[in-house]
Design a protein around this motif. Sequence first.
Motif, short mmCIF file in Angstrom:
data_model
loop_
_atom_site.label_atom_id
_atom_site.label_comp_id
_atom_site.label_asym_id
_atom_site.label_seq_id
_atom_site.Cartn_x
_atom_site.Cartn_y
_atom_site.Cartn_z
N ALA A 1 0.78 -1.32 -0.16
CA ALA A 1 -0.17 -0.07 -0.07
C ALA A 1 0.81 1.30 -0.09
O ALA A 1 0.47 2.21 -0.71
CB ALA A 1 -0.93 0.01 1.18
N ALA A 2 1.93 0.90 0.75
CA ALA A 2 2.94 2.16 0.91
C ALA A 2 4.39 1.83 1.10
O ALA A 2 4.56 0.79 1.69
CB ALA A 2 2.53 3.27 1.86
N PRO A 3 5.35 2.52 0.77
CA PRO A 3 6.72 2.09 0.87
C PRO A 3 7.12 2.52 2.25
O PRO A 3 8.41 1.87 2.73
CB PRO A 3 7.46 3.00 0.07
CG PRO A 3 6.60 4.24 -0.30
CD PRO A 3 5.13 3.75 -0.18
N PHE A 4 6.66 3.23 3.17
CA PHE A 4 6.92 3.73 4.48
C PHE A 4 5.89 3.55 5.52
O PHE A 4 4.71 3.90 5.12
CB PHE A 4 7.66 4.98 4.29
CG PHE A 4 8.88 5.04 3.42
CD1 PHE A 4 9.98 4.60 4.12
CD2 PHE A 4 8.58 5.56 2.40
CE1 PHE A 4 11.19 4.80 3.16
CE2 PHE A 4 9.70 5.37 1.57
CZ PHE A 4 11.04 5.14 2.01
N ILE A 5 6.32 3.25 6.64
CA ILE A 5 5.42 3.20 8.08
C ILE A 5 6.02 4.37 8.73
O ILE A 5 7.01 4.22 9.24
CB ILE A 5 5.22 2.02 8.71
CG1 ILE A 5 4.74 0.65 7.63
CG2 ILE A 5 4.28 2.15 9.96
CD1 ILE A 5 4.55 -0.54 8.47
N MET A 6 5.04 5.28 9.08
CA MET A 6 5.56 6.59 9.99
C MET A 6 4.79 6.14 11.52
O MET A 6 3.56 6.38 11.37
CB MET A 6 5.15 7.76 9.53
CG MET A 6 5.69 8.82 10.32
SD MET A 6 5.28 10.64 9.90
CE MET A 6 6.16 10.73 8.12
#
Length: 415
Positions: A287-292
């Motif tokens: 879904a996205a390349p990063f988790i913040m």
Amino acid sequence: MKKILLFVLFACTSFTAFSQAVKPMLLDKANVSANWMQIKNYYLLTLLQQDVEVSKMLINDPQLARLTKEKVDACTASLNCKEVSCFTANNKFSDTEIKLVSDRLQALYQPANPLGKLVQGKLTPSGRYNLYKDASPVELLVKAWEQDAAGINYVIDVYAGGQKPNYPQIDSISFNVKAKSYPIFLYNAAGVLAEDAKTEKLFFEPGMQAALLYLEINGRHDPANYEPMQNTVNKAAVEQIKITKWSTYPYSVILVPGAGADDLTTEITPDGMLRCRLAAQQYFKHAAPFIMVSGGKVHPYKTKYCEAEEMKKFLVETVHVPASAIIMEPHARHTTTNMRNGARLMFKYGIPLNKPGIVITDRSQTNGIINMAARCMRELKYVPYNLGKHISDTEIEFYPLTSALQINPYEPLDP
């Protein structure tokens, strides 16, 4: 307490929420250490202090020079104080003093002189005073000064005077201000400030250094934690951002707000674990390349555990998300600032703004975020994001806004 400062500027222009690139930060190339407490809380004052030509203008102005002497003398006079109110009054700016400085800055400002160039080249583009973005350059300068002065007075009132902060359960002073020994403690602090004041030449330095000292002795260095993050906890992620093929993902980042504990021994709460697992599921689905992960050292009062750090550990060690895919935001103390600080890091690290981020959390907090605009206006004076689609009970899209860069002078632990 003289500080050598590294400057961090957020270079950004106005843009719509759905498109536009914002450049990441500009850095002073000098290889020096940074007083992050000062930079984050008193941005204009740090600019004035660092610019040699502007400092010279302020030092040589007769009225500001007179004020500087009065503030230095007040530091020495504090050594005669017996009451808490005496110490704080000597450190703070009076309404008359604030007005005097406002008038002098307005008189000194010219678009082509060093002060004018600083405002137009650094202060305005920083976004740190975006509440006044529609004002003229000189009006923005005055408003920025008045904001920084109010912030200094607030810190002195709370962390020396013992007044209640906005969130007393987590942000209160560390001392019993009614104890007989407390004025003696402030006398010792006054001795430090009086000695420092002997070499201070700018009108705001005695008050600013008092505020910074009071934060320091209260153990409140939260804004400086982990900084500079692009060289520490977020170094691997920042490097990965540079080579990420963003077009292959529907979302830019997955933002996970923290959940504080009720005791001093719990490292990560069950709610925090579940939120991390929900985020990891979407990460592994591409879904996205990063988790913040977002959250500071908040609950309970003076906990040693940072929500973002513990969530990152859980994601890496238990859920096996690569460390280079995790961005830590370790300063937020509320859901409003989870969103605001997440937006700030998106600007700072050059994360594309042409696609939404996604907040993943539990259903109750998702509902809270959907209805949080009024709270943001009440606490921040602006809304730092636009919301997109409400995807599910635990997922909602968001777009960062440049309003997020505005400093909050009444939340010095995460301004």
